[in-house]
Design a protein around this motif. Structure first.
Motif, PDB file in Angstrom:
ATOM      1  N   LEU A  19       0.851  -1.192   0.000  1.00 23.07           N
ATOM      2  CA  LEU A  19       0.000   0.000   0.000  1.00 23.07           C
ATOM      3  C   LEU A  19       0.884   1.238   0.000  1.00 23.07           C
ATOM      4  CD1 LEU A  19      -2.611  -1.266   2.600  1.00 23.07           C
ATOM      5  CD2 LEU A  19      -2.844  -1.208   0.139  1.00 23.07           C
ATOM      6  N   LYS A  20       1.157   1.721  -1.189  1.00 19.94           N
ATOM      7  CA  LYS A  20       2.193   2.744  -1.350  1.00 19.94           C
ATOM      8  C   LYS A  20       1.816   4.075  -0.717  1.00 19.94           C
ATOM      9  CE  LYS A  20       1.948   2.220  -5.780  1.00 19.94           C
ATOM     10  NZ  LYS A  20       1.010   1.083  -5.802  1.00 19.94           N
ATOM     11  N   ASP A  21       0.541   4.497  -0.885  1.00 19.31           N
ATOM     12  CA  ASP A  21       0.162   5.852  -0.461  1.00 19.31           C
ATOM     13  C   ASP A  21      -0.588   5.874   0.862  1.00 19.31           C
ATOM     14  OD1 ASP A  21      -2.086   4.637  -1.383  1.00 19.31           O
ATOM     15  OD2 ASP A  21      -2.931   6.437  -2.292  1.00 19.31           O
ATOM     16  N   ILE A  22      -0.559   4.776   1.602  1.00 23.50           N
ATOM     17  CA  ILE A  22      -1.274   4.725   2.870  1.00 23.50           C
ATOM     18  C   ILE A  22      -0.286   4.633   4.022  1.00 23.50           C
ATOM     19  CG2 ILE A  22      -2.960   3.451   4.263  1.00 23.50           C
ATOM     20  CD1 ILE A  22      -4.166   2.381   1.762  1.00 23.50           C
ATOM     21  N   TYR A  26      -2.585  -4.452   8.445  1.00 22.46           N
ATOM     22  CA  TYR A  26      -3.118  -4.800   7.129  1.00 22.46           C
ATOM     23  C   TYR A  26      -2.756  -6.243   6.802  1.00 22.46           C
ATOM     24  CZ  TYR A  26      -3.676  -4.970   2.072  1.00 22.46           C
ATOM     25  OH  TYR A  26      -4.041  -5.325   0.806  1.00 22.46           O
ATOM     26  N   ASP A  71      -8.448   0.716  -8.148  1.00 20.94           N
ATOM     27  CA  ASP A  71      -7.465   1.385  -7.273  1.00 20.94           C
ATOM     28  C   ASP A  71      -7.519   0.740  -5.893  1.00 20.94           C
ATOM     29  OD1 ASP A  71      -5.801   3.072  -5.829  1.00 20.94           O
ATOM     30  OD2 ASP A  71      -6.571   4.903  -6.765  1.00 20.94           O
ATOM     31  N   TRP A  72      -6.829  -0.377  -5.751  1.00 19.90           N
ATOM     32  CA  TRP A  72      -6.880  -1.152  -4.504  1.00 19.90           C
ATOM     33  C   TRP A  72      -6.375  -0.347  -3.315  1.00 19.90           C
ATOM     34  CZ3 TRP A  72      -9.269  -5.236  -2.726  1.00 19.90           C
ATOM     35  CH2 TRP A  72      -8.835  -5.810  -1.521  1.00 19.90           C
ATOM     36  N   ASP A  73      -5.300   0.414  -3.490  1.00 18.98           N
ATOM     37  CA  ASP A  73      -4.749   1.186  -2.383  1.00 18.98           C
ATOM     38  C   ASP A  73      -5.772   2.183  -1.839  1.00 18.98           C
ATOM     39  OD1 ASP A  73      -2.472  -0.189  -2.799  1.00 18.98           O
ATOM     40  OD2 ASP A  73      -1.163   1.540  -3.107  1.00 18.98           O
ATOM     41  N   LYS A  74      -6.437   2.890  -2.745  1.00 21.75           N
ATOM     42  CA  LYS A  74      -7.439   3.863  -2.300  1.00 21.75           C
ATOM     43  C   LYS A  74      -8.650   3.159  -1.700  1.00 21.75           C
ATOM     44  CE  LYS A  74      -8.154   7.838  -4.307  1.00 21.75           C
ATOM     45  NZ  LYS A  74      -8.574   8.919  -5.250  1.00 21.75           N
ATOM     46  N   LYS A  82      -7.717   2.365   1.779  1.00 23.10           N
ATOM     47  CA  LYS A  82      -7.665   3.632   2.513  1.00 23.10           C
ATOM     48  C   LYS A  82      -9.081   4.134   2.821  1.00 23.10           C
ATOM     49  CE  LYS A  82      -5.591   8.253   2.278  1.00 23.10           C
ATOM     50  NZ  LYS A  82      -4.775   9.177   1.439  1.00 23.10           N
TER      51      LYS A  82
END
Length: 224
Positions: free
Chosen positions: A1-4, A12, A136-139, A142
């Motif tokens: 999760l790059k942006d979290i 997680y 967009d799995w990361d978002k 999040k």
């Protein structure tokens, strides 16, 4: 999760299938059964959805393990479907906010209440939640973490769950029965008077009698 940026209280776990998600969640849940479960519209949506899927994907016996004594029962009333989880109290924070907040709101969606009370709303995205899950799995992750964080911060601010606990302990009723004024006040009076060695009589239903109402005057027309 790059942006979290996951906080200290967030773990997680990536699961390859829905069955694995349910097993991991139930394993966590059963490792330390909670006294209270809360969420935003959780009684009518989150909990029924989780338990429905647990029964379908795994088994009914697996679903029943959500209760510390293995008893989960579906109930229906005028407001929809719910599950009764023996040994765990469900306090829907949406209902608590509606009951105890001093202000009426034009919307009771979590995003609007978060913006109004905390100055911060839900994670914004275009399209549907299913589209977000696929693109967009990361978002998507999040988004879900943010929803939980908002509910927690609302309780940090208002402590409505603490208010329920105090009323339940004072009146000696289950936490999910605090909204029943008759039950709450009856139990409080019985407990209070017991210390004074006063026993209240058992209510006896007698024949109905006519009781005149209060005086109502004719209205005076006009604007005041």
């Amino acid at each position: 999760l790059k942006d979290i940026r996951l906080g200290d209280n967030v773990t997680y776990t990536l699961c390859p299938s829905e069955r694995d998600v349910l097993r991991e969640y139930f394993k966590f849940h059963r490792g330390n059964y909670p006294d209270i479960i809360s969420g935003w519209h959780s009684n009518k949506f989150d909990i029924p959805y989780i338990l429905d899927r647990a029964g379908i994907i795994c088994s009914e016996s697996f679903r029943n393990k959500y209760s510390p004594i293995g008893h989960v029962k579906e109930s229906k009333n005028f407001s929809g479907r719910e599950y009764q989880i023996a040994g765990i109290t469900q306090l829907d924070y949406l209902e608590l906010y509606k009951s105890y907040s001093v202000n009426d709101r034009e919307s009771y969606k979590l995003g609007y209440i978060g913006e109004t009370e905390l100055g911060e709303g839900k994670v914004a995205f275009d399209g549907t939640l299913t589209d977000l899950w696929k693109t967009d799995w990361d978002k998507y992750v999040k988004y879900n973490i943010k929803d939980i964080d908002l509910v927690k911060r609302l309780n940090d601010k208002f402590n409505f769950i603490g208010l329920i606990q105090v009323q339940a302990y004072m009146s000696k009723v289950p936490m999910n029965r605090v909204h029943s004024s008759i039950k709450k006040f009856d139990n409080y009076l019985i407990s209070h008077l017991k210390d004074k060695k006063v026993v209240l009589p058992t209510a006896i239903r007698k024949q109905k009698i006519e009781i005149p109402g209060g005086y109502v005057s004719d209205p005076h027309r006009g604007f005041y």
